[in-house]
Design an enzyme around this catalytic site. Structure first.
Site, short mmCIF file in Angstrom:
data_model
loop_
_atom_site.label_atom_id
_atom_site.label_comp_id
_atom_site.label_asym_id
_atom_site.label_seq_id
_atom_site.Cartn_x
_atom_site.Cartn_y
_atom_site.Cartn_z
N GLU A 154 -0.09 -1.09 5.82
CA GLU A 154 1.11 -0.42 6.79
C GLU A 154 0.92 1.04 7.03
O GLU A 154 1.10 1.63 7.86
CB GLU A 154 2.45 -0.77 6.10
CG GLU A 154 3.50 -0.75 6.97
CD GLU A 154 4.12 0.84 7.33
OE1 GLU A 154 4.57 1.36 8.31
OE2 GLU A 154 3.80 1.89 6.43
N ASP B 204 0.92 -1.20 -0.11
CA ASP B 204 0.06 0.10 0.11
C ASP B 204 0.75 1.21 0.13
O ASP B 204 2.07 1.22 0.42
CB ASP B 204 -0.98 0.00 1.31
CG ASP B 204 -0.36 0.18 2.71
OD1 ASP B 204 0.87 -0.57 2.70
OD2 ASP B 204 -0.76 0.68 3.43
N1 BES Z 1 8.68 3.04 5.42
C1 BES Z 1 7.91 3.88 6.58
C2 BES Z 1 8.81 4.03 8.07
C3 BES Z 1 10.15 4.39 7.79
C4 BES Z 1 10.47 5.52 7.43
C5 BES Z 1 11.06 3.83 8.55
C6 BES Z 1 11.74 6.01 7.28
C7 BES Z 1 12.40 4.08 8.61
C8 BES Z 1 12.61 5.17 7.95
C9 BES Z 1 6.52 3.45 6.47
O1 BES Z 1 5.88 3.31 5.36
C10 BES Z 1 5.74 4.63 7.04
O2 BES Z 1 5.60 5.52 6.73
N2 BES Z 1 5.12 4.39 8.27
C11 BES Z 1 4.31 5.08 8.97
C12 BES Z 1 3.38 4.32 9.99
C13 BES Z 1 2.27 4.95 10.62
C14 BES Z 1 1.38 5.21 9.51
C15 BES Z 1 1.85 4.13 11.74
C16 BES Z 1 5.05 6.19 9.48
O3 BES Z 1 6.11 6.22 9.98
O4 BES Z 1 4.24 7.41 9.31
MN MN Z 2 7.10 2.00 4.23
MN MN Z 3 5.17 5.00 4.53
#
Ligand code: BES
Ligand code: MN
Ligand code: MN
Length: 455
Positions: A153, A88
């Site tokens: 995610e 997603d």
């Molecule tokens: N891939 C990211 C998380 C991430 C970004 C990890 C940079 C390490 C470095 C992930 O897709 C993301 O954006 N997660 C969301 C999760 C939230 C909706 C619970 C986030 O971090 O905002």
């Molecule tokens: Mn991600």
């Molecule tokens: Mn993300």
């Protein structure tokens, strides 16, 4: 004899075309209108996994589907690697600063521009193409493979936790590898060992029971937009720290040794200004930039809504105002507890002139990776072979909520093997993925699966 690396090299053009196909499906998980697209992306992915010889199931949830594929051909006496990724993506509208259609991938200067190119279709695909390179070359895979891809995610893995808990036996593995983060720089690979958690809330302020004439009533009614701003202003101290009582109670202090280590991966002020475009650095006093992002919790306003925001002027005193507020949390903080602290503090400081309510939207747990697990050593070797350089260890500020479940429910060491760059524009306009990183990522992921045979 075709080796996995030879296979990967010969297939590079095909691997790029396939990624573009997946990217063209706008699998935006947060928008109900895209639910059909999210399913289409799941089906596309499942078909690609079947093509390379995996047993695949699309698991329905009350939200978006989970795609789960297995190849257990190495045999029960061989180690098993669980690979996780998400198909997603975040929303992307052309008019939010994109130079090209966000869902029509374009290649410019060796970079693939499109929503999801880096986060996480491109990175997840690097893992899947590594699996393909093992399964379809003469070598076959020396380890069993379980591939778990989710479509939620970006909305906090709403239903994946339940699936993991209910499928402990099925998901049994020796190590979990995830490519959904970044590396420090193109010529400096890194392994992420800390992710932040998240508490996402809405703060609603209600004033009068309907919008009023600001001439007839302004001055005698506490404007809810103003009251909301006053509440928000009270959430931070002048030194940049968070004013909510108890907010820092569970935060683990950094050791002097770790602070020394963190210095090695810090941004310079100049880099920070260049990446972000801000005129000056900001943040909690007493902490470096990397510490603020990787080891300290935050409270952010993600959006504001109130009153008249159209063209021209309208003299209105709005009835209500709303702010989207989220806290990034560090290891040992409880997202639920943080919600309660913020909720109670807002209740306590809300003036009697308005009513307020704090609603919890979703939470995600923080995670710390054990750097002493044998699996880390294999990841280091994989990066050394794939990149020609030893990786450094980095704390990241983003969240991958399911990581804590993998650790707790499956007892797995998790390797955060990212191939993105912090300049990729994830979640923003003109997101892109460096095609060289994609190919090097595939190579490194192949090395990791080969190394994992030693577990
Ligand atoms: N891939 C990211 C998380 C991430 C970004 C990890 C940079 C390490 C470095 C992930 O897709 C993301 O954006 N997660 C969301 C999760 C939230 C909706 C619970 C986030 O971090 O905002
Ligand atoms: Mn991600
Ligand atoms: Mn993300």
């Amino acid at each position: 004899m075709v080796s996995p690396h030879e296979y990967a090299r010969s297939q590079q053009p095909a691997f790029l075309e396939q990624l573009k196909e997946l990217i063209r499906i706008p699998s935006v998980s947060t928008n109900p209108e895209n639910a059909g697209d999210v399913r289409r992306a799941a089906e596309w992915l499942a078909a690609d996994m079947r093509r390379i010889g995996m047993d695949v199931e699309i698991v329905d949830t009350p939200g978006h589907p989970i795609v789960y594929g297995e190849w257990l051909g190495a045999g029960p006496d061989k180690p098993t690697v669980l690979i996780y990724g998400h198909y997603d993506v975040q929303p992307a509208e052309r008019e939010t600063g994109w130079d090209t259609d966000p869902f029509e991938p374009v290649i410019k200067d060796g970079k693939l521009y499109a929503r999801g190119s880096s986060d996480d279709k491109g990175q997840m695909f690097a893992q899947l193409k590594a699996v393909e390179s093992l399964l379809l070359s003469d070598a076959k895979s020396p380890v069993n493979i379980k591939f778990l891809a989710e479509g939620e995610e970006e909305v906090s893995s709403l239903h994946l936790g339940e699936f993991v808990t209910a499928n402990r036996e099925r998901l049994k593995a020796d190590v979990c590898v995830i490519s959904d983060s970044g590396i420090l720089a193109k010529d400096q690979p890194s392994i992420v060992y800390s992710l932040r958690g998240l508490t996402y809330m809405e703060l609603h302020v209600q004033g009068p029971d309907k919008d009023l004439h600001s001439g007839g009533f302004g001055g005698g009614v506490h404007n809810p937009a103003q009251a909301l701003c006053e509440l928000i202003a009270a959430l931070h101290n002048p030194d940049g720290s968070i004013a909510v009582p108890g907010f820092y109670d569970d935060v683990l202090p950094l050791s002097a040794q770790e602070r020394e280590e963190i210095k090695k991966t810090d941004w310079t002020e100049e880099e920070w200004l260049r990446i972000t475009g801000v005129p000056q650095v900001w943040g909690e006093a007493g902490y470096s930039l990397r510490e603020r992002i990787g080891a300290r919790p935050t409270l952010e306003v993600n959006g504001l809504l109130s009153g008249f925001t159209g063209e021209g002027a309208k003299t209105v005193l709005p009835a209500k105002a709303m702010a989207k507020i989220s806290c990034r949390l560090v290891a040992n903080q409880s997202p639920q507890r943080i919600y309660e602290l913020v909720r109670d503090y807002i209740a306590q400081i809300t003036p009697p002139t308005v009513r307020s309510e704090v609603r919890l939207l979703h939470t995600g747990e923080p995670a710390l990776v054990d750097l002493n697990s044998p699996a880390i050593q294999l990841a280091i070797t994989a990066y050394e072979k794939g990149w020609g350089k030893t990786p450094v260890f980095v704390r990241e500020g983003g969240s991958i909520p399911i990581v804590a479940d993998f650790q707790r429910e499956l007892g797995l060491p998790v390797i955060l093997m990212g191939f993105g760059l912090d300049t990729d524009g994830a979640h923003g306009p003109n997101e892109h993925f460096d095609i060289e990183m994609y190919y090097r990522g595939i190579d490194t992921a192949i090395y990791f699966l080969q190394e994992a045979a030693k577990l």
